[in-house]
Scaffold this active site. Structure first.
Site, PDB file in Angstrom:
ATOM      1  N   GLU A  59      -7.196 -13.170  -7.454  1.00 33.81           N
ATOM      2  CA  GLU A  59      -8.558 -13.673  -7.334  1.00 33.81           C
ATOM      3  C   GLU A  59      -9.309 -13.523  -8.652  1.00 33.81           C
ATOM      4  O   GLU A  59     -10.006 -14.453  -9.096  1.00 33.81           O
ATOM      5  CB  GLU A  59      -9.305 -12.904  -6.238  1.00 33.81           C
ATOM      6  CG  GLU A  59      -8.658 -13.016  -4.868  1.00 33.81           C
ATOM      7  CD  GLU A  59      -7.722 -11.862  -4.555  1.00 33.81           C
ATOM      8  OE1 GLU A  59      -7.765 -11.345  -3.430  1.00 33.81           O
ATOM      9  OE2 GLU A  59      -6.929 -11.480  -5.465  1.00 33.81           O
ATOM     10  N   SER A 175      41.065   1.946  -0.452  1.00 30.85           N
ATOM     11  CA  SER A 175      40.260   0.997   0.320  1.00 30.85           C
ATOM     12  C   SER A 175      40.084  -0.347  -0.388  1.00 30.85           C
ATOM     13  O   SER A 175      39.433  -1.236   0.147  1.00 30.85           O
ATOM     14  CB  SER A 175      38.875   1.588   0.593  1.00 30.85           C
ATOM     15  OG  SER A 175      38.199   1.858  -0.615  1.00 30.85           O
ATOM     16  N   SER A 281      26.063   7.212   8.306  1.00 31.42           N
ATOM     17  CA  SER A 281      25.862   7.855   9.602  1.00 31.42           C
ATOM     18  C   SER A 281      24.561   8.645   9.632  1.00 31.42           C
ATOM     19  O   SER A 281      23.859   8.676  10.651  1.00 31.42           O
ATOM     20  CB  SER A 281      27.043   8.778   9.919  1.00 31.42           C
ATOM     21  OG  SER A 281      28.246   8.042   9.952  1.00 31.42           O
TER      22      SER A 281
END
Length: 346
Positions: A59, A175, A281
């Site tokens: 503004e 993994s 978790s």
């Protein structure tokens, strides 16, 4: 036109204000805000947007482009309710009043404890105020910022990749890679969209992740999440996370609610948790997870390396309930996006 009504010119100006808001920084403590000032006959006479903490609010930026007195009787169209507090800058509500603005149209109310109340202040000064114009579109644009402002913490997404039988790694700890390239590319895109990415110290010590967001060719995305490490164990000084383009943040993780509040104070509005079953978790058990991203590979691994650990659920009646929001195929993998099932009163 009676108080509270809006015109086609107001809607057009709000759409322009949305465009202007997107010029501001996507990350940081302050929201993206745009402002368009209309003359009494509906013509655009000034525009502004917020460029980040410490700079003029939208503004004030727009008002600064007008000659003295030019705003008298004009309409200010703003994506967010004008603020009502003094921080790095003064209250926008007061700036609008002092400039002689006759009407203010805004989309979404300011949820801040200290910054809210601008609309009431404007009305008390005799300014006509209309709220809710294109509020759905502005809510979507300010989604993460509004969430953090309302909840005093970042929106938390927990991600993991697993086999069909819920294993995140083989028995020997390997993994890479359970999921395929399409799933991994999706993860990196989502990393880039988050303000911060978190792992536990166990993951840092075991995998030495870089926690960067990269395109399939290895190039860094322009937007990089701030790396966050939870845990009491020391991180080696030469760990990959210490070479991240953003300086890493470290928390002990003993008080997750307080840690998230601190992240919100630092301008972190979305947190992408990627590291290990212990951390995932802990956040789930604490009720601090807003979204799950589960990438499922069509493999069976078996063994003890589960994707999640203890959640405090001792009976099926206490199971934590989620709703599927998205089920998407990514190459040979599935992406499951789940969000907590709303409970009564929420």
């Amino acid at each position: 036109m009676s108080a509270g009504e809006h015109t086609a010119a107001d809607v057009a100006a709000m759409r322009r204000a949305l465009e202007l808001a997107l010029r501001g920084p996507a990350r940081g403590v302050n929201p993206r805000v745009g402002c368009v000032i209309l003359s009494p006959d509906g013509e655009v006479i000034a525009e502004g947007w917020h460029r980040g903490a410490g700079t003029a609010h939208a503004e004030v930026d727009a008002l600064a482009k007008l000659d003295s007195g030019a705003a008298r009787g004009a309409t200010a169209v703003v994506t967010l309710e004008p603020c009502n507090h003094t921080g790095h800058t003064g209250p926008c509500a007061v700036a609008l009043i002092d400039a002689g603005i006759g009407r203010v149209v805004y989309a979404v109310a300011d949820p801040g404890d200290h910054s809210a109340g601008g609309a009431d202040r404007l009305r008390s000064a005799g300014v006509d105020v209309t709220a809710g114009v294109l509020d759905d579109e502005v809510e979507a644009m300010l989604d993460d910022w509004l969430f953090a402002a309302r909840h005093r913490r970042p929106r938390v997404t927990v991600k993991w990749a697993s086999s069909l039988d819920g294993r995140a790694a083989a028995a020997d700890g390997t993994s890479q890679w359970i999921t395929g390239p399409e799933a991994r590319a999706d993860v990196h895109r989502r990393r880039s969209a988050a303000d911060a990415i978190a792992v536990g110290t166990g993951t840092v010590l075991a995998d030495d992740p870089s926690l960067t967001a990269r395109a399939p060719g290895g190039q860094f995305f322009d937007a990089q999440p701030v790396p966050v490490v939870f845990g009491r164990r020391a991180v080696p000084s030469d760990a990959a996370v210490t070479r991240h383009p953003q300086a890493p943040l470290f928390f002990e993780g003993a008080e997750l609610h307080a840690d998230l509040a601190e992240l919100a104070r630092r301008g972190i509005r979305s947190l992408f948790i990627e590291g290990g079953p212990t951390l995932a978790s802990a956040f789930i058990a604490a009720g601090l997870v807003d979204e799950l991203l589960v990438y499922v590979a069509p493999t069976l691994i078996g063994g003890p390396r589960l994707a999640l650990g203890e959640l405090g659920v001792t009976t099926i009646d206490a199971a934590l309930r989620f709703d599927f929001a998205v089920i998407e195929r990514l190459g040979d993998n599935l992406l499951l996006v789940a969000r907590p099932t709303p409970t009564e009163g929420n």
